[in-house]
Design a protein around this motif. Structure first.
Motif, PDB file in Angstrom:
ATOM      1  N   GLU A   1       0.687  -1.185  -0.067  1.00  0.00           N
ATOM      2  CA  GLU A   1       0.181  -0.047  -0.007  1.00  0.00           C
ATOM      3  C   GLU A   1       0.662   1.385   0.070  1.00  0.00           C
ATOM      4  OE1 GLU A   1      -3.737   1.853   2.417  1.00  0.00           O
ATOM      5  OE2 GLU A   1      -3.137  -0.317   2.854  1.00  0.00           O
ATOM      6  N   ALA A   2       2.053   0.959   0.297  1.00  0.00           N
ATOM      7  CA  ALA A   2       2.809   2.235   0.450  1.00  0.00           C
ATOM      8  C   ALA A   2       3.189   3.005  -0.684  1.00  0.00           C
ATOM      9  CB  ALA A   2       4.392   1.823   1.144  1.00  0.00           C
ATOM     10  N   GLY A   3       3.145   2.157  -1.979  1.00  0.00           N
ATOM     11  CA  GLY A   3       3.331   2.667  -3.294  1.00  0.00           C
ATOM     12  C   GLY A   3       5.061   2.828  -3.641  1.00  0.00           C
ATOM     13  N   PRO A   4       5.403   3.834  -4.275  1.00  0.00           N
ATOM     14  CA  PRO A   4       4.636   5.098  -4.623  1.00  0.00           C
ATOM     15  C   PRO A   4       3.459   5.147  -5.535  1.00  0.00           C
ATOM     16  CG  PRO A   4       6.878   4.969  -5.784  1.00  0.00           C
ATOM     17  CD  PRO A   4       6.466   3.560  -5.045  1.00  0.00           C
ATOM     18  N   TRP A   5       2.368   5.729  -5.429  1.00  0.00           N
ATOM     19  CA  TRP A   5       1.554   6.297  -6.176  1.00  0.00           C
ATOM     20  C   TRP A   5       1.706   7.509  -6.807  1.00  0.00           C
ATOM     21  CZ3 TRP A   5      -0.131   1.490  -6.729  1.00  0.00           C
ATOM     22  CH2 TRP A   5      -0.086   0.419  -5.585  1.00  0.00           C
ATOM     23  N   ASP A   6       2.456   7.619  -7.874  1.00  0.00           N
ATOM     24  CA  ASP A   6       2.826   8.878  -8.484  1.00  0.00           C
ATOM     25  C   ASP A   6       2.266   8.874  -9.903  1.00  0.00           C
ATOM     26  OD1 ASP A   6       4.604   7.146  -9.449  1.00  0.00           O
ATOM     27  OD2 ASP A   6       6.307   8.174  -8.720  1.00  0.00           O
ATOM     28  N   GLU A   7       1.476   8.135 -10.522  1.00  0.00           N
ATOM     29  CA  GLU A   7       1.024   8.363 -11.893  1.00  0.00           C
ATOM     30  C   GLU A   7      -0.495   7.869 -11.848  1.00  0.00           C
ATOM     31  OE1 GLU A   7       3.113   7.519 -16.035  1.00  0.00           O
ATOM     32  OE2 GLU A   7       3.677   6.242 -14.359  1.00  0.00           O
ATOM     33  N   ASP A   8      -1.160   8.710 -12.906  1.00  0.00           N
ATOM     34  CA  ASP A   8      -2.640   8.472 -13.160  1.00  0.00           C
ATOM     35  C   ASP A   8      -2.573   7.189 -14.218  1.00  0.00           C
ATOM     36  OD1 ASP A   8      -4.030   9.537 -11.309  1.00  0.00           O
ATOM     37  OD2 ASP A   8      -3.881  11.497 -12.528  1.00  0.00           O
ATOM     38  N   ALA A   9      -3.523   6.231 -14.470  1.00  0.00           N
ATOM     39  CA  ALA A   9      -3.706   5.540 -15.658  1.00  0.00           C
ATOM     40  C   ALA A   9      -4.118   6.644 -16.726  1.00  0.00           C
ATOM     41  CB  ALA A   9      -4.716   4.844 -15.413  1.00  0.00           C
ATOM     42  N   PRO A  10      -4.051   6.411 -17.949  1.00  0.00           N
ATOM     43  CA  PRO A  10      -4.348   7.306 -18.998  1.00  0.00           C
ATOM     44  C   PRO A  10      -5.769   8.006 -18.871  1.00  0.00           C
ATOM     45  CG  PRO A  10      -3.249   5.675 -20.008  1.00  0.00           C
ATOM     46  CD  PRO A  10      -3.401   5.162 -18.567  1.00  0.00           C
ATOM     47  N   ALA A  11      -6.757   6.873 -18.793  1.00  0.00           N
ATOM     48  CA  ALA A  11      -7.955   7.342 -18.678  1.00  0.00           C
ATOM     49  C   ALA A  11      -8.369   8.403 -17.403  1.00  0.00           C
ATOM     50  CB  ALA A  11      -9.089   6.296 -18.675  1.00  0.00           C
ATOM     51  N   VAL A  12      -8.025   8.029 -16.237  1.00  0.00           N
ATOM     52  CA  VAL A  12      -8.087   8.736 -14.950  1.00  0.00           C
ATOM     53  C   VAL A  12      -7.351  10.332 -15.209  1.00  0.00           C
ATOM     54  CG1 VAL A  12      -7.264   8.868 -12.516  1.00  0.00           C
ATOM     55  CG2 VAL A  12      -8.044   6.959 -13.491  1.00  0.00           C
ATOM     56  N   ALA A  13      -6.190  10.279 -16.124  1.00  0.00           N
ATOM     57  CA  ALA A  13      -5.422  11.167 -16.312  1.00  0.00           C
ATOM     58  C   ALA A  13      -6.740  12.342 -17.136  1.00  0.00           C
ATOM     59  CB  ALA A  13      -4.168  11.312 -17.120  1.00  0.00           C
ATOM     60  N   ARG A  14      -7.324  11.850 -18.183  1.00  0.00           N
ATOM     61  CA  ARG A  14      -8.201  12.369 -19.005  1.00  0.00           C
ATOM     62  C   ARG A  14      -9.575  13.104 -17.980  1.00  0.00           C
ATOM     63  NH1 ARG A  14      -4.583  10.527 -21.494  1.00  0.00           N
ATOM     64  NH2 ARG A  14      -3.635  12.264 -20.268  1.00  0.00           N
ATOM     65  N   LEU A  15      -9.786  12.157 -17.159  1.00  0.00           N
ATOM     66  CA  LEU A  15     -10.880  12.657 -16.443  1.00  0.00           C
ATOM     67  C   LEU A  15     -10.470  14.028 -15.530  1.00  0.00           C
ATOM     68  CD1 LEU A  15     -12.331   9.176 -14.931  1.00  0.00           C
ATOM     69  CD2 LEU A  15     -13.748  11.050 -16.229  1.00  0.00           C
ATOM     70  N   ARG A  16      -9.356  13.777 -14.690  1.00  0.00           N
ATOM     71  CA  ARG A  16      -8.597  15.082 -14.198  1.00  0.00           C
ATOM     72  C   ARG A  16      -8.628  16.199 -15.138  1.00  0.00           C
ATOM     73  NH1 ARG A  16      -7.421  12.836  -9.059  1.00  0.00           N
ATOM     74  NH2 ARG A  16      -6.112  11.129  -9.103  1.00  0.00           N
TER      75      ARG A  16
END
Length: 481
Positions: free
Chosen positions: A114-129
């Protein structure tokens, strides 16, 4: 019952208690006119989560504070007449199989750190943002999205909006249940063998598995080119609107298609007059529950009355389940090969991964060859018809926490999903829309399959059906918990 699809320009908004069920396209019209605000829509979605999620377990993460902050920013943009994009302010959730920057993506598994790192969006998530969508949180999935129901040792099981003692289907069950209960107008799921369409059928919602590559994926799935991302909504029009947002070339996906040049909403109201529709009640090898078959046949009749030329015909292929299982179980083996596996891992996933590890390269290539032959057959089939219609699933939702119905002849989820996985093999667009309820009150789904790249036409057929019916407007009555 026959009903016209309301024009977004003439929407009159319903009381706050019903606001969570307003389609996104109508919300956007309301944001533009000032009849409703992104903050009001987001609060309504969060209240629905608070009210119902204890009964159905659709979410693994909810960021109420972040969502309200994003909604306030969206409200200011709409007041200035400067929205970021066509989805600005729409309450949206993400299946916990797609990367989200700043949030863990645990895929229903105890094996992921769970610690990641979580530093990137999937492409579709990036488009939503980029469009300004309000991301509420992340929805449940079985471990690594490996099966057609939604439960895991990590998060438990997800219930059906119409009867929480029944499964939501899967693997995008949390997303289907969330939109079904008004916990956000949009959700983004994934589909490797039916994973947006199965839960859409079971929950009375809408989902599209688009042509492969239309929605880019990163990181790539362990299940390879069977896996698609897809919109999950309450209406076909909303599915088209969400597809507009999340498509677009992304260099991180080597198989990503070019960005579409036309909105999927363009022409969606063109109707079906003159279209050639092939209807197969069983693909030549499936046994349906009688009420499922009856409701789907009636739905085909609606399209015929709307002017479609309907021919009852099977495409002419044998059940490709063995080929699919070779490819899917091999992917399961690849998933588990990276971890130390213990008893917390789904026992069904362990079982099929063991089978997958026994396959040879020759087995994999033989399955791929069968896949290619099926793609060729369906390509030729669609030279004679515009779309193929089948049931989405031959059964209705069964008890929660089970991979298969009571007394089933096989332990494999693919044994009860024969209408969905063939079209992952062929990479065609396939849309599930609700077409009625059985006598025990459970939804049934109608599947509309188009030729590769005919996503807009597939949506157009689904919209024509929804314009003539009101099944999509039915909402469940669920006791809060």
């Amino acid at each position: 019952m026959t009903q016209s699809d309301p024009s977004p320009q003439s929407t009159s908004f319903t009381p706050a208690t019903e606001l969570p069920f307003i389609p996104a396209t109508e919300l956007i019209a309301g944001f533009r006119s000032g009849a409703v605000s992104p903050v009001e829509a987001t609060r309504a979605a969060l209240e629905a989560i608070e009210r119902y999620d204890g009964a159905v377990n659709a979410f693994v993460l909810v960021d109420a504070e972040g969502a309200l902050a994003a909604a306030k920013e969206s409200e200011v943009r709409w007041q200035r007449g400067e929205p970021l994009g066509p989805g600005d302010g729409v309450p949206t959730s993400i299946k916990d199989a797609l990367w989200t920057k700043g949030w863990p993506t645990l895929r229903g598994s105890t094996m992921i750190d769970e610690a990641g790192p979580w530093d990137e969006d999937a492409p579709a998530v990036a488009r939503l943002r980029e469009t300004g969508a309000v991301i509420l949180g992340k929805t449940t999935t079985p471990e690594y999205s490996w099966k057609g129901v939604t439960d895991s040792s990590k998060y438990g099981a997800t219930g059906n909006p119409w009867d929480p003692s029944k499964t939501s289907g899967g693997s995008s069950g949390g997303s289907a249940t969330s939109v079904g209960l008004g916990m956000g107008a949009w959700s983004l799921g994934t589909d490797g063998g039916g994973s947006v369409r199965i839960p859409a059928a079971f929950t009375g919602t809408v989902a599209l598995k688009p042509t492969y590559g239309l929605i880019p994926l990163f990181p790539p799935s362990a299940f390879g080119t069977l896996s698609h991302a897809g919109p999950m909504t309450r209406t076909v029009r909303d599915a088209a609107a969400l597809l507009d947002v999340v498509t677009g070339f992304d260099a991180r996906d080597w198989s990503a298609m070019p960005t579409p040049g036309t909105s999927f909403l363009a022409g969606i109201d063109g109707g079906v007059a003159g279209l050639k529709i092939a209807y197969s009640s069983d693909l030549g090898f499936v046994d349906n529950q009688p009420e499922v078959e009856e409701l789907v046949r009636a739905a085909v009749g609606v399209l015929a009355e709307a002017g479609a030329e309907v021919t009852e015909v099977d495409p002419g292929f044998a059940d490709p389940v063995d080929a699919f299982n070779v490819l899917w179980w091999s992917g399961a083996a690849k998933v588990l090969s990276a971890y130390t596996v213990d008893d917390r891992v789904d026992p069904g996933l362990r079982r099929v991964a063991e089978l997958g590890s026994s396959y040879t390269a020759s087995d994999f290539l033989d399955a791929t060859a069968e896949r290619m032959e099926l793609g060729l057959l369906m390509g030729r089939f669609h030279q004679q018809c515009d779309v193929l219609i089948t049931p989405t699933v031959p059964i209705t939702a069964f008890p929660i926490g089970q991979d298969v119905p009571d007394g089933w002849s096989s332990p494999d989820w693919t044994s009860w999903t024969p209408y969905t996985y063939p079209f992952n093999l062929t990479q065609q667009p396939a849309l599930s829309v609700p077409c009625g309820f059985t006598s025990d009150g459970l939804p049934v789904g109608l599947q509309i399959v188009g030729a590769r790249h005919a996503d807009a036409l597939t949506l157009r057929v689904g919209q024509a059906y929804q314009a003539a019916t009101d099944w999509h407007s039915r909402t469940p009555t669920l006791e809060a918990r």
